[in-house]
Design a protein around this motif. Structure first.
Motif, PDB file in Angstrom:
ATOM      1  N   PRO A  93     -12.913  -0.675  -3.340  1.00 33.79           N
ATOM      2  CA  PRO A  93     -13.326  -0.491  -4.732  1.00 33.79           C
ATOM      3  C   PRO A  93     -12.940  -1.677  -5.605  1.00 33.79           C
ATOM      4  O   PRO A  93     -11.919  -2.336  -5.369  1.00 33.79           O
ATOM      5  N   GLY A  94     -13.750  -1.945  -6.607  1.00 32.30           N
ATOM      6  CA  GLY A  94     -13.424  -2.967  -7.587  1.00 32.30           C
ATOM      7  C   GLY A  94     -12.442  -2.432  -8.607  1.00 32.30           C
ATOM      8  O   GLY A  94     -12.633  -1.348  -9.164  1.00 32.30           O
ATOM      9  N   CYS A  95     -11.363  -3.178  -8.857  1.00 33.39           N
ATOM     10  CA  CYS A  95     -10.321  -2.742  -9.786  1.00 33.39           C
ATOM     11  C   CYS A  95      -9.960  -3.897 -10.725  1.00 33.39           C
ATOM     12  O   CYS A  95      -9.930  -5.054 -10.301  1.00 33.39           O
ATOM     13  N   GLY A  96      -9.668  -3.547 -11.990  1.00 35.76           N
ATOM     14  CA  GLY A  96      -9.326  -4.578 -12.968  1.00 35.76           C
ATOM     15  C   GLY A  96      -8.024  -4.334 -13.699  1.00 35.76           C
ATOM     16  O   GLY A  96      -7.657  -5.099 -14.590  1.00 35.76           O
ATOM     17  N   THR A  97      -7.294  -3.248 -13.328  1.00 31.02           N
ATOM     18  CA  THR A  97      -5.994  -2.948 -13.946  1.00 31.02           C
ATOM     19  C   THR A  97      -5.032  -2.451 -12.877  1.00 31.02           C
ATOM     20  O   THR A  97      -5.450  -2.008 -11.808  1.00 31.02           O
ATOM     21  N   VAL A  98      -3.748  -2.484 -13.207  1.00 25.35           N
ATOM     22  CA  VAL A  98      -2.743  -1.971 -12.278  1.00 25.35           C
ATOM     23  C   VAL A  98      -2.943  -0.471 -12.061  1.00 25.35           C
ATOM     24  O   VAL A  98      -2.796   0.036 -10.947  1.00 25.35           O
ATOM     25  N   THR A  99      -3.317   0.239 -13.110  1.00 29.98           N
ATOM     26  CA  THR A  99      -3.562   1.684 -12.990  1.00 29.98           C
ATOM     27  C   THR A  99      -4.703   1.964 -12.017  1.00 29.98           C
ATOM     28  O   THR A  99      -4.598   2.851 -11.159  1.00 29.98           O
ATOM     29  N   GLU A 100      -5.792   1.207 -12.136  1.00 32.33           N
ATOM     30  CA  GLU A 100      -6.921   1.395 -11.218  1.00 32.33           C
ATOM     31  C   GLU A 100      -6.514   1.094  -9.783  1.00 32.33           C
ATOM     32  O   GLU A 100      -6.904   1.813  -8.851  1.00 32.33           O
ATOM     33  N   ILE A 101      -5.744   0.046  -9.601  1.00 34.91           N
ATOM     34  CA  ILE A 101      -5.302  -0.317  -8.253  1.00 34.91           C
ATOM     35  C   ILE A 101      -4.407   0.775  -7.669  1.00 34.91           C
ATOM     36  O   ILE A 101      -4.566   1.167  -6.501  1.00 34.91           O
ATOM     37  N   TYR A 102      -3.484   1.293  -8.482  1.00 33.25           N
ATOM     38  CA  TYR A 102      -2.619   2.376  -8.010  1.00 33.25           C
ATOM     39  C   TYR A 102      -3.454   3.605  -7.642  1.00 33.25           C
ATOM     40  O   TYR A 102      -3.245   4.218  -6.588  1.00 33.25           O
ATOM     41  N   ASN A 103      -4.403   3.948  -8.502  1.00 35.65           N
ATOM     42  CA  ASN A 103      -5.255   5.102  -8.221  1.00 35.65           C
ATOM     43  C   ASN A 103      -6.110   4.884  -6.981  1.00 35.65           C
ATOM     44  O   ASN A 103      -6.340   5.816  -6.202  1.00 35.65           O
ATOM     45  N   ALA A 104      -6.568   3.655  -6.777  1.00 33.05           N
ATOM     46  CA  ALA A 104      -7.357   3.339  -5.574  1.00 33.05           C
ATOM     47  C   ALA A 104      -6.513   3.575  -4.321  1.00 33.05           C
ATOM     48  O   ALA A 104      -6.994   4.151  -3.333  1.00 33.05           O
ATOM     49  N   LYS A 105      -5.260   3.140  -4.365  1.00 27.59           N
ATOM     50  CA  LYS A 105      -4.354   3.376  -3.234  1.00 27.59           C
ATOM     51  C   LYS A 105      -4.174   4.875  -2.988  1.00 27.59           C
ATOM     52  O   LYS A 105      -4.207   5.339  -1.846  1.00 27.59           O
ATOM     53  N   GLU A 106      -3.990   5.627  -4.067  1.00 27.16           N
ATOM     54  CA  GLU A 106      -3.811   7.069  -3.946  1.00 27.16           C
ATOM     55  C   GLU A 106      -5.057   7.741  -3.370  1.00 27.16           C
ATOM     56  O   GLU A 106      -4.973   8.784  -2.722  1.00 27.16           O
TER      57      GLU A 106
END
Length: 223
Positions: free
Chosen positions: A116-129
């Motif tokens: 997934p494309g991510c542009g914030t730390v929150t998005e990256i954390y959620n992508a991992k989850e």
């Protein structure tokens, strides 16, 4: 699928670069795949950006059977319906420009690598989850290598691939790999419009080969 998630991520890390390409002409797309493979590419992302992208992808997948170790994925996927269409056409992995939870759930259910494309730390954390094993820092030229460095400081095991504005130069690539990316996605900076327009694929193959060599040299310095 022919390739497991671990096989795909290993190939991404080994080569360090994924070409990102779309074209409506099937023969042009085939020639680009040829040039990419001969230049050393082993993971290739075709993008779902044209009215006939599915038709072209199906033809590419059939054509690419001659390259047994070429991993062919699809990018610019926004819905599970699109993901399903391209998986049925043989896509080895799915890339989205954004963090789209229902695509993540679909790919996890199918056991497919989802980037997934991510542009914030929150998005990256959620992508991992959500089960993403690789995330795409997008748009890369807006986020910059310092963003990757900051994320890696708190999530050191995360595999990050920047896409968008990545340049095939020593200065640009050194910044990205110095920040800790696992590989880079490269599109317009790699595929010069005039080469594609004139169907001049020899310089494309040369540039891909030189870029991959440069990446290996940079990775060696950083190891």
């Amino acid at each position: 699928m022919r390739f497991s998630k671990s096989e795909i991520t290993a190939a991404m890390e080994a080569t360090g670069m994924i070409p990102v390409f779309n074209h409506s002409d099937i023969e042009v797309a085939k020639s680009v795949v040829d040039s990419s493979y001969q230049g050393g590419v082993r993971v290739f992302e075709f993008t779902n950006r044209g009215a006939n992208s599915l038709e072209v992808f199906k033809a590419l997948k059939e054509y690419a059977k001659q390259y047994e170790d070429l991993i062919l994925g699809i990018g610019t996927i926004f819905t599970p319906a699109e993901a399903e269409e391209f998986l049925e056409a043989g896509a080895d992995f799915i890339v989205s420009p954004a963090l789209i939870p229902n695509i993540g759930a679909f790919c996890n259910n199918k056991g497919i690598l989802w980037i997934p494309g991510c542009g914030t730390v929150t998005e990256i954390y959620n992508a991992k989850e959500m089960g993403a094993e690789v995330v795409k820092a997008f748009p890369g030229n807006v986020l910059g290598a310092s963003f990757v460095s900051a994320v890696k400081a708190v999530m050191p095991d995360l595999k990050i691939m920047p896409t968008g504005g990545v340049e095939p130069t020593e200065d640009n690539l050194s910044k990205w790999f110095g920040a800790g990316v696992v590989c880079v996605g490269m599109g317009s900076q790699l595929f010069k419009k005039e080469w594609i327009r004139n169907k001049d694929f020899a310089p494309l193959e040369k540039q891909i080969g030189q870029t991959l060599e440069l990446i290996q040299s940079i990775k060696k310095k950083n190891s």
